[in-house]
Design a protein around this motif. Sequence first.
Motif, PDB file in Angstrom:
ATOM      1  N   GLY A 117      21.790   2.119 -15.127  1.00 50.32           N
ATOM      2  CA  GLY A 117      21.427   3.404 -15.700  1.00 50.32           C
ATOM      3  C   GLY A 117      21.214   4.459 -14.621  1.00 50.32           C
ATOM      4  O   GLY A 117      20.789   4.155 -13.509  1.00 50.32           O
ATOM      5  N   ILE A 118      21.504   5.689 -14.958  1.00 50.58           N
ATOM      6  CA  ILE A 118      21.391   6.802 -14.016  1.00 50.58           C
ATOM      7  C   ILE A 118      19.969   6.943 -13.487  1.00 50.58           C
ATOM      8  O   ILE A 118      19.758   7.241 -12.316  1.00 50.58           O
ATOM      9  CB  ILE A 118      21.856   8.116 -14.689  1.00 50.58           C
ATOM     10  N   SER A 119      18.990   6.696 -14.342  1.00 43.18           N
ATOM     11  CA  SER A 119      17.595   6.908 -13.936  1.00 43.18           C
ATOM     12  C   SER A 119      16.896   5.641 -13.452  1.00 43.18           C
ATOM     13  O   SER A 119      15.686   5.643 -13.243  1.00 43.18           O
ATOM     14  CB  SER A 119      16.812   7.515 -15.103  1.00 43.18           C
ATOM     15  N   ASN A 120      17.632   4.566 -13.242  1.00 44.44           N
ATOM     16  CA  ASN A 120      17.030   3.303 -12.811  1.00 44.44           C
ATOM     17  C   ASN A 120      16.935   3.264 -11.289  1.00 44.44           C
ATOM     18  O   ASN A 120      17.722   2.609 -10.607  1.00 44.44           O
ATOM     19  CB  ASN A 120      17.840   2.126 -13.360  1.00 44.44           C
ATOM     20  N   ALA A 121      15.943   3.958 -10.745  1.00 46.25           N
ATOM     21  CA  ALA A 121      15.808   4.124  -9.296  1.00 46.25           C
ATOM     22  C   ALA A 121      15.585   2.807  -8.562  1.00 46.25           C
ATOM     23  O   ALA A 121      16.161   2.584  -7.496  1.00 46.25           O
ATOM     24  CB  ALA A 121      14.671   5.098  -8.987  1.00 46.25           C
TER      25      ALA A 121
END
Length: 130
Positions: free
Chosen positions: A102-106
């Motif tokens: 996911g894009i926000s899975n840092a």
Amino acid sequence: MEEQMNSLSDNDHSAPLTQTISLALEKNSNAEFFVVELNDIFVGCAFLNSGISLGKGGPYIWLNDLYVMKEYRQQGIAKKLLLKVLQWAEQEGYKGIELETGISNAATKKLYNSLGFYDIISKRYGRSLS
């Protein structure tokens, strides 16, 4: 993994998950399943498929799932699991490995970057059949 799948929707994924794992474990499957067990508890897994890539010049791996149970996260289990997959893949002669997150899975992106993975600019498409 069932916990993760059930958190994404209201459907019970027990039967399809069991069927998928059974298919992956068949002798002629192009799938592999790695697990981490601590004190007789399965705490993590990696599930992948192999294919042939013209761009990579041979066989490569698509990492479908990398999962560690919530209570065992932040202990280095995912990193050790992924390192085991990478070691196995190199020994087996694979040319590369791809995955998505996911894009926000840092946290996951940090893990992947620490192991030499890099962003591929693309938009993945999919369609369910049947």
